[in-house]
Design an enzyme around this catalytic site. Structure first.
Site, PDB file in Angstrom:
ATOM      1  N   CYS A  96       0.893  -1.183   0.000  1.00 22.05           N
ATOM      2  CA  CYS A  96       0.000   0.000   0.000  1.00 22.05           C
ATOM      3  C   CYS A  96       0.917   1.214   0.000  1.00 22.05           C
ATOM      4  CB  CYS A  96      -0.869   0.010   1.255  1.00 22.05           C
ATOM      5  SG  CYS A  96      -1.659  -1.566   1.599  1.00 22.05           S
ATOM      6  N   GLY A 109       4.352   7.318  -1.368  1.00 22.70           N
ATOM      7  CA  GLY A 109       5.704   6.811  -1.585  1.00 22.70           C
ATOM      8  C   GLY A 109       6.715   7.150  -0.497  1.00 22.70           C
ATOM      9  N   GLY A 110       6.246   7.666   0.633  1.00 20.71           N
ATOM     10  CA  GLY A 110       7.177   8.002   1.724  1.00 20.71           C
ATOM     11  C   GLY A 110       8.009   6.789   2.118  1.00 20.71           C
ATOM     12  N   CYS A 152      -1.706   4.400  10.832  1.00 21.08           N
ATOM     13  CA  CYS A 152      -1.575   5.678  11.546  1.00 21.08           C
ATOM     14  C   CYS A 152      -2.843   5.879  12.372  1.00 21.08           C
ATOM     15  CB  CYS A 152      -1.300   6.823  10.590  1.00 21.08           C
ATOM     16  SG  CYS A 152      -2.526   7.013   9.316  1.00 21.08           S
TER      17      CYS A 152
HETATM   18  N1  SAM Z   1       2.802   3.869   2.484  1.00 21.71           N
HETATM   19  C1  SAM Z   1       2.365   5.183   2.045  1.00 21.71           C
HETATM   20  C2  SAM Z   1       3.442   6.188   2.354  1.00 21.71           C
HETATM   21  O1  SAM Z   1       4.229   5.957   3.281  1.00 21.71           O
HETATM   22  O2  SAM Z   1       3.534   7.203   1.647  1.00 21.71           O
HETATM   23  C3  SAM Z   1       1.026   5.544   2.636  1.00 21.71           C
HETATM   24  C4  SAM Z   1      -0.027   4.509   2.385  1.00 21.71           C
HETATM   25  S1  SAM Z   1      -1.629   4.930   2.929  1.00 21.71           S
HETATM   26  C5  SAM Z   1      -1.520   4.791   4.637  1.00 21.71           C
HETATM   27  C6  SAM Z   1      -2.561   3.531   2.465  1.00 21.71           C
HETATM   28  C7  SAM Z   1      -2.739   3.339   0.980  1.00 21.71           C
HETATM   29  O3  SAM Z   1      -3.496   2.135   0.786  1.00 21.71           O
HETATM   30  C8  SAM Z   1      -3.510   4.437   0.290  1.00 21.71           C
HETATM   31  O4  SAM Z   1      -2.731   4.993  -0.735  1.00 21.71           O
HETATM   32  C9  SAM Z   1      -4.752   3.756  -0.271  1.00 21.71           C
HETATM   33  O5  SAM Z   1      -5.130   4.235  -1.545  1.00 21.71           O
HETATM   34  C10 SAM Z   1      -4.325   2.318  -0.347  1.00 21.71           C
HETATM   35  N2  SAM Z   1      -5.473   1.368  -0.314  1.00 21.71           N
HETATM   36  C11 SAM Z   1      -6.778   1.644  -0.147  1.00 21.71           C
HETATM   37  N3  SAM Z   1      -7.524   0.530  -0.200  1.00 21.71           N
HETATM   38  C12 SAM Z   1      -6.681  -0.476  -0.410  1.00 21.71           C
HETATM   39  C13 SAM Z   1      -6.863  -1.873  -0.575  1.00 21.71           C
HETATM   40  N4  SAM Z   1      -8.050  -2.447  -0.509  1.00 21.71           N
HETATM   41  N5  SAM Z   1      -5.765  -2.609  -0.805  1.00 21.71           N
HETATM   42  C14 SAM Z   1      -4.545  -2.043  -0.865  1.00 21.71           C
HETATM   43  N6  SAM Z   1      -4.333  -0.735  -0.702  1.00 21.71           N
HETATM   44  C15 SAM Z   1      -5.387   0.043  -0.485  1.00 21.71           C
END
Ligand code: SAM
Length: 489
Positions: A141, A145-146, A262
């Site tokens: 997920c 991109g952090g 988070c």
């Molecule tokens: N890891 C990222 C960073 O550090 O920049 C932040 C990720 S954010 C917490 C979670 C991500 O999971 C989002 O971009 C979201 O679009 C994605 N997401 C949403 N539903 C999902 C699913 N069913 N399966 C996988 N990823 C999903």
């Protein structure tokens, strides 16, 4: 906007009146600002005024360091004039005393640093720090991109990060950040976790930074408060269970799983681990112990074989964050399985083009090249087969480094090549711009021709590359991508 009532009541009952009130109060304060430097672009440039000898190789094995044109000494980073201490759990992390306007800093556009919340930077430690070099990592997920960029720096040229984002629009932002970071060792996919789960036992490490109810974002993001509900917590928890199952399938026996959110609630944090332990059982083994200094304010715990780490903003200097790590037992079974190729994506490049492409990189012996449509890409040899297998089975929207397109035998370099840490600066003239001219370039405005040689130039500011431009007589053709250009006044 006030905190959701049910959330406040829950933390008061779970943490007790004193700690619960401290958490609620902390969520109404200003969050700290922090950045994480790109070690391949900032080696020796971190300390303002630091003396650099320019002799060392850039970390991660990208060849000699990326420095100013003509010298190999990277310029100090003005953003750190405002530094307010280091992030204690991340070697490249710094707090800033005030939030600068990152948009108007050329180093931000050069991929010299990533603006990343401090608690999140802890995942690099959970990955295993320097032990990550050469590993194959799945970031399931990943947008924006952090964490991907952090893993990419740790993995180095012999490693590979597969950064997946289910949301296509967010996946494009992820790809932009990956290009800018410039490590050349990332493949960006946009698919459902199930499709990556089908790459069974393929990855040395899998990170699930799960979509969650975002309680840890309450002080940064009013929308997170507005959208919070107990129902949404349940929905997120169910979704996390599904993602963890796919992550586990993709992980090799002996490999490491990192789960993070988070948010503060048990359902999405410890609860997700407990539910997973119920179906994965003995397959989950302990990861080796990791030193955590008590002064950092992190609350360490355990759930079965998982070690857990909680960041509360009233204890640790960062946003609310939860992370857990465990390994897949060596005897968990499951053989590495690669899904069938569905299409041919990569075409061979001819000998003359390959020779020209090799000229543009610093370690040609470690790279190979292929064409996807009209564009040539470079890949580190160590993971080229893996990238090919992914590209033939999944929607890969970016991988390796886009080198450019050939016109009449010469390479028109792709903007991504300018950001690439392994670019051979000798291959092209460099135009060093002052900050005002660099911002004109980044806005796609006209820039003065004085600094440019005739033909294609690498455009740099403080020695860090921003893109390309072509001088024809007294005119400079700005090749900066329209999609990246600064619009803000
Ligand atoms: N890891 C990222 C960073 O550090 O920049 C932040 C990720 S954010 C917490 C979670 C991500 O999971 C989002 O971009 C979201 O679009 C994605 N997401 C949403 N539903 C999902 C699913 N069913 N399966 C996988 N990823 C999903």
């Amino acid at each position: 906007m006030t905190l959701p009532e049910k959330f406040a009541a829950r933390v008061l009952s779970e943490l007790g009146p004193e700690e619960g009130a401290a958490l609620c109060a902390a969520l109404d304060t200003e969050p700290p600002v922090s950045v994480r430097l790109n070690p391949a672009k900032c080696a020796g440039a971190a300390e303002p005024g630091a003396v650099q000898d320019g002799t060392g190789a850039a970390p991660g094995g990208y060849g000699s360091p990326q420095g100013s044109s003509g010298t190999d000494v990277p310029a100090p980073l003005p953003v750190l004039q405002n530094a307010d201490g280091r992030v204690p759990w991340c070697a490249d992390g710094y707090y800033l005393a005030v939030r600068p306007q990152f948009t108007f800093d050329s180093d931000f556009h050069a991929g010299a640093y990533y603006v990343q919340e401090a608690s999140s930077q802890f995942v690099g430690r959970l990955m295993g720090g320097e032990g990550v070099a050469g590993k194959r990592i799945l970031d399931l997920c990943a947008a924006p991109g952090g964490k991907t960029t952090l893993y990419a720096s740790l993995a180095g040229p012999d490693g590979l990060v597969v950064a997946n984002e289910i949301d296509r629009r967010r996946a494009q932002v992820l790809a932009d950040n990956v290009r800018k970071w410039g490590t050349g060792n990332v493949a960006v996919t946009t698919c459902e976790p199930r499709q990556l789960g089908d790459f069974e036992a393929w990855f040395d490490m899998v990170a699930v930074d799960a979509p969650c109810s975002g309680e840890g974002m309450f002080r940064k993001d009013a929308q997170a408060r507005a959208e919070w509900s107990e129902g949404n917590v349940k929905l997120c928890a169910a979704r996390q269970d599904g993602i963890l199952r796919e992550a586990w399938r993709a992980l090799k026996p002996g490999g490491r799983l990192i789960y993070s959110t988070c948010t503060f609630n048990r359902d999405e944090d410890e609860g997700a681990l407990e539910r997973m332990l119920a179906w994965a059982g003995d397959e989950v083994a302990e990861a080796e112990d990791m030193a955590v200094d008590g002064a950092w304010g992190i609350v360490c715990g355990r759930v079965g074989a998982f070690r857990t780490y909680r960041f509360y903003p009233y204890r640790a200097r960062g946003e609310g964050f939860f992370a857990a790590v465990a390994c897949k037992a060596y005897d968990a079974g499951g053989r590495c399985r690669t899904p069938k190729a569905r299409r041919t994506v990569f075409a061979q490049v001819d000998k003359a083009s390959a020779a020209e492409l090799r000229r543009w990189v610093r370690t040609p012996e470690r790279m190979c090249f292929a064409a996807v449509g009209d564009t040539c890409y470079g890949y580190y040899v160590a993971q080229a087969e893996a990238v090919k297998a992914l590209g033939e089975a999944l929607p890969v929207i970016y991988a390796g480094v886009a080198m450019g397109q050939f016109f009449k035998g010469s390479l028109r370099p792709d903007p991504a090549l300018a950001f690439f840490c392994g670019l051979n600066r000798e291959a092209v003239s460099a135009a060093e711009l002052d900050e005002a001219q660099a911002l004109c370039y980044l806005r796609r405005q006209e820039v003065a021709a004085g600094a440019f040689a005739e033909g294609v130039n690498l455009v740099c500011a403080r020695g860090r590359a921003l893109g390309f431009a072509k001088r024809i007589g007294n005119r400079v053709n700005n090749m900066y991508p329209n999609t990246l250009r600064i619009i803000k006044r």
